[in-house]
Design a protein around this motif. Structure first.
Motif, PDB file in Angstrom:
ATOM      1  N   TYR A  25      40.321   3.008  -8.793  1.00 15.53           N
ATOM      2  CA  TYR A  25      38.884   3.182  -9.048  1.00 15.53           C
ATOM      3  C   TYR A  25      38.232   1.821  -9.319  1.00 15.53           C
ATOM      4  O   TYR A  25      37.170   1.520  -8.775  1.00 15.53           O
ATOM      5  CB  TYR A  25      38.710   4.109 -10.255  1.00 15.53           C
ATOM      6  CG  TYR A  25      37.275   4.419 -10.608  1.00 15.53           C
ATOM      7  CD1 TYR A  25      36.604   5.491 -10.028  1.00 15.53           C
ATOM      8  CD2 TYR A  25      36.582   3.636 -11.533  1.00 15.53           C
ATOM      9  CE1 TYR A  25      35.289   5.779 -10.356  1.00 15.53           C
ATOM     10  CE2 TYR A  25      35.268   3.916 -11.865  1.00 15.53           C
ATOM     11  CZ  TYR A  25      34.628   4.987 -11.268  1.00 15.53           C
ATOM     12  OH  TYR A  25      33.319   5.263 -11.598  1.00 15.53           O
ATOM     13  N   TYR A  26      38.886   1.003 -10.130  1.00 12.21           N
ATOM     14  CA  TYR A  26      38.298  -0.294 -10.495  1.00 12.21           C
ATOM     15  C   TYR A  26      38.477  -1.358  -9.418  1.00 12.21           C
ATOM     16  O   TYR A  26      37.842  -2.408  -9.484  1.00 12.21           O
ATOM     17  CB  TYR A  26      38.831  -0.758 -11.854  1.00 12.21           C
ATOM     18  CG  TYR A  26      38.293   0.121 -12.952  1.00 12.21           C
ATOM     19  CD1 TYR A  26      36.951   0.059 -13.299  1.00 12.21           C
ATOM     20  CD2 TYR A  26      39.088   1.059 -13.585  1.00 12.21           C
ATOM     21  CE1 TYR A  26      36.418   0.897 -14.259  1.00 12.21           C
ATOM     22  CE2 TYR A  26      38.571   1.906 -14.542  1.00 12.21           C
ATOM     23  CZ  TYR A  26      37.228   1.821 -14.871  1.00 12.21           C
ATOM     24  OH  TYR A  26      36.699   2.668 -15.805  1.00 12.21           O
ATOM     25  N   PHE A  27      39.342  -1.099  -8.457  1.00  9.86           N
ATOM     26  CA  PHE A  27      39.441  -2.019  -7.335  1.00  9.86           C
ATOM     27  C   PHE A  27      38.672  -1.479  -6.129  1.00  9.86           C
ATOM     28  O   PHE A  27      38.900  -1.909  -4.997  1.00  9.86           O
ATOM     29  CB  PHE A  27      40.903  -2.317  -6.999  1.00  9.86           C
ATOM     30  CG  PHE A  27      41.574  -3.201  -8.020  1.00  9.86           C
ATOM     31  CD1 PHE A  27      41.118  -4.495  -8.247  1.00  9.86           C
ATOM     32  CD2 PHE A  27      42.626  -2.745  -8.787  1.00  9.86           C
ATOM     33  CE1 PHE A  27      41.712  -5.316  -9.202  1.00  9.86           C
ATOM     34  CE2 PHE A  27      43.222  -3.549  -9.750  1.00  9.86           C
ATOM     35  CZ  PHE A  27      42.760  -4.838  -9.960  1.00  9.86           C
ATOM     36  N   GLY A  28      37.762  -0.570  -6.374  1.00  7.88           N
ATOM     37  CA  GLY A  28      36.802  -0.118  -5.371  1.00  7.88           C
ATOM     38  C   GLY A  28      37.390   0.635  -4.191  1.00  7.88           C
ATOM     39  O   GLY A  28      36.827   0.597  -3.092  1.00  7.88           O
ATOM     40  N   MET A  29      38.480   1.352  -4.407  1.00  2.63           N
ATOM     41  CA  MET A  29      39.085   2.085  -3.282  1.00  2.63           C
ATOM     42  C   MET A  29      38.251   3.317  -2.914  1.00  2.63           C
ATOM     43  O   MET A  29      37.553   3.878  -3.752  1.00  2.63           O
ATOM     44  CB  MET A  29      40.490   2.542  -3.649  1.00  2.63           C
ATOM     45  CG  MET A  29      41.517   1.444  -3.637  1.00  2.63           C
ATOM     46  SD  MET A  29      43.173   2.087  -3.909  1.00  2.63           S
ATOM     47  CE  MET A  29      44.077   1.087  -2.725  1.00  2.63           C
ATOM     48  N   GLU A  30      38.383   3.733  -1.670  1.00  2.00           N
ATOM     49  CA  GLU A  30      37.753   4.970  -1.227  1.00  2.00           C
ATOM     50  C   GLU A  30      38.320   6.133  -2.023  1.00  2.00           C
ATOM     51  O   GLU A  30      39.483   6.101  -2.428  1.00  2.00           O
ATOM     52  CB  GLU A  30      38.060   5.203   0.265  1.00  2.00           C
ATOM     53  CG  GLU A  30      37.447   4.176   1.201  1.00  2.00           C
ATOM     54  CD  GLU A  30      35.941   4.330   1.304  1.00  2.00           C
ATOM     55  OE1 GLU A  30      35.475   5.479   1.299  1.00  2.00           O
ATOM     56  OE2 GLU A  30      35.252   3.306   1.375  1.00  2.00           O
TER      57      GLU A  30
END
Lengths: 265, 101
Positions: A79-84
């Motif tokens: 979530y914090y590494f911006g994954m889909e």
């Protein structure tokens, strides 16, 4: 008791890693590695938020980072590494899902809900010559029989090592929680001592509960830290840099003095 | 929760319903679950609430006590959208609570 000393910035101490020479093993030089475990006591700590912030703080100062999270519950580091959504939510649907990614060239990360799944991990290459910080984040079990199996962590974490270690014991363990339950904090510290007797213990909390006797450093959560919980990027608050700087400094000092051994020796 | 899930005829959607409840309950140690004959509410003291209403072929996810957003879940894709929205809402409410304190 809150940390009152003025913390050094990470760039002030990162040279300790950068200039340290490791003994050659076999034909080549071994990469300098430091290992940090992040044990979250409860959801108040937001394990993924802390892990991503700590990884980002190390990476922002010339280290490369391998981050492994045993995630039980959301959010996870994806979530914090911006994954889909389909990727970061995969462990919610499949207990055997292993999700990996990279961030900014200096952070490689993987997460799964089950520790044994990491055996399938195939880590991407790290930048050459940079010191390597390995962070293992997990929910701390209530006792040695519960949840994550503490004794299995060193072998699982060794997958991330570039030095061929069989077991990867931590240089430091950060215990994070709101500290509402003193018995739980003491239990986590005792478990840490059992599995990794040489590791330094850091305690991160909000509230009036005393740090466990084993804690060498105690950091209070800043009041505004939760403000970045909803952002889908690693948090960049200076507080993470303060902890990373303190960890780098103490690990380097203790290794030089021989108080703790290098994790992969 | 299991009894309520049996209102859903499709087994795959029933499994998603149970999985959804489980994941939202893990958002926080302070999540409380309230069950009525027709719906399930998961509530956190920060003001976050999710109401789940099982129907025959799907279940409805309503975000907030005022049910400002309804998502129809009948597949893995809609499950992920609903869970992503619920998580985003929960984290935003935690952040907002802190900002207003």
């Amino acid at each position: 008791m809150p940390e009152t000393r003025s913390p050094r910035r990470l760039e002030d101490v990162s040279h300790l890693f950068l200039t340290k020479r490791e003994s050659a093993k076999g034909a080549g030089l071994r990469r300098m590695e430091a290992v940090v475990w992040l044990a979250s006591l409860d959801s108040s700590a937001n394990r993924a938020h802390m892990a991503a912030g700590l990884a980002h703080a190390f990476a922002a100062n010339a280290s490369c980072v391998s981050l492994m999270e045993v995630c039980r519950g959301l959010p996870n580091i994806g979530y914090y590494f911006g994954m889909e959504q389909a990727r970061y939510l995969a462990p919610a649907l499949d207990r055997h899902a292993l999700v990996s990614g990279t961030w900014g060239g200096a952070i490689r990360f993987s997460f799964a809900s089950n520790l044994s799944v990491f055996e399938r991990s195939c880590a991407s290459p790290l930048p050459a010559a940079a010191p390597h910080v390995i962070i293992v984040a997990f929910p701390c079990p209530e006792n040695s029989r519960g949840g994550i199996c503490f004794p299995a962590l060193p072998a699982a974490a060794a997958i991330l090592s570039e030095n061929g270690s069989q077991d990867l014991f931590p240089d430091a363990v950060v215990i994070a929680g709101n500290g509402a339950n003193a018995a739980r904090v003491r239990g986590a510290a005792a478990l840490t001592r059992e599995v990794a007797p040489q590791a330094m213990v850091y305690f991160v909390s909000r509230g009036a509960v005393a740090a466990p006797a084993e804690a060498e450093e105690h950091f209070d959560y800043p009041e505004g830290l939760r403000a970045s919980w909803a952002r889908r990027t690693p948090p960049e608050e200076p507080w993470f840099g303060d902890i990373a700087a303190s960890l780098s400094q103490l690990i380097s000092q203790k290794r030089k003095k021989g108080v703790i051994r290098a994790a992969n020796e | 929760m299991l009894a309520l899930s049996r209102r859903i005829a499709r087994r795959d959607v029933r499994a998603l319903f149970i999985r959804f409840c489980h994941e939202v309950a893990l958002f926080s140690d302070r999540i409380e679950i309230e069950e009525t004959p027709f719906e399930l509410t998961l509530r956190e003291p920060c003001g976050f609430a999710v109401i789940l209403s099982p129907l025959r072929e799907l279940f409805l996810v309503s975000l907030g006590e005022e049910r400002s957003t309804d998502i129809r879940v009948s597949s893995v894709e809609s499950f992920m959208s609903a869970l992503d929205l619920a998580l985003g809402r929960y984290l935003a409410m935690k952040s907002r609570l802190l900002a207003s304190a």
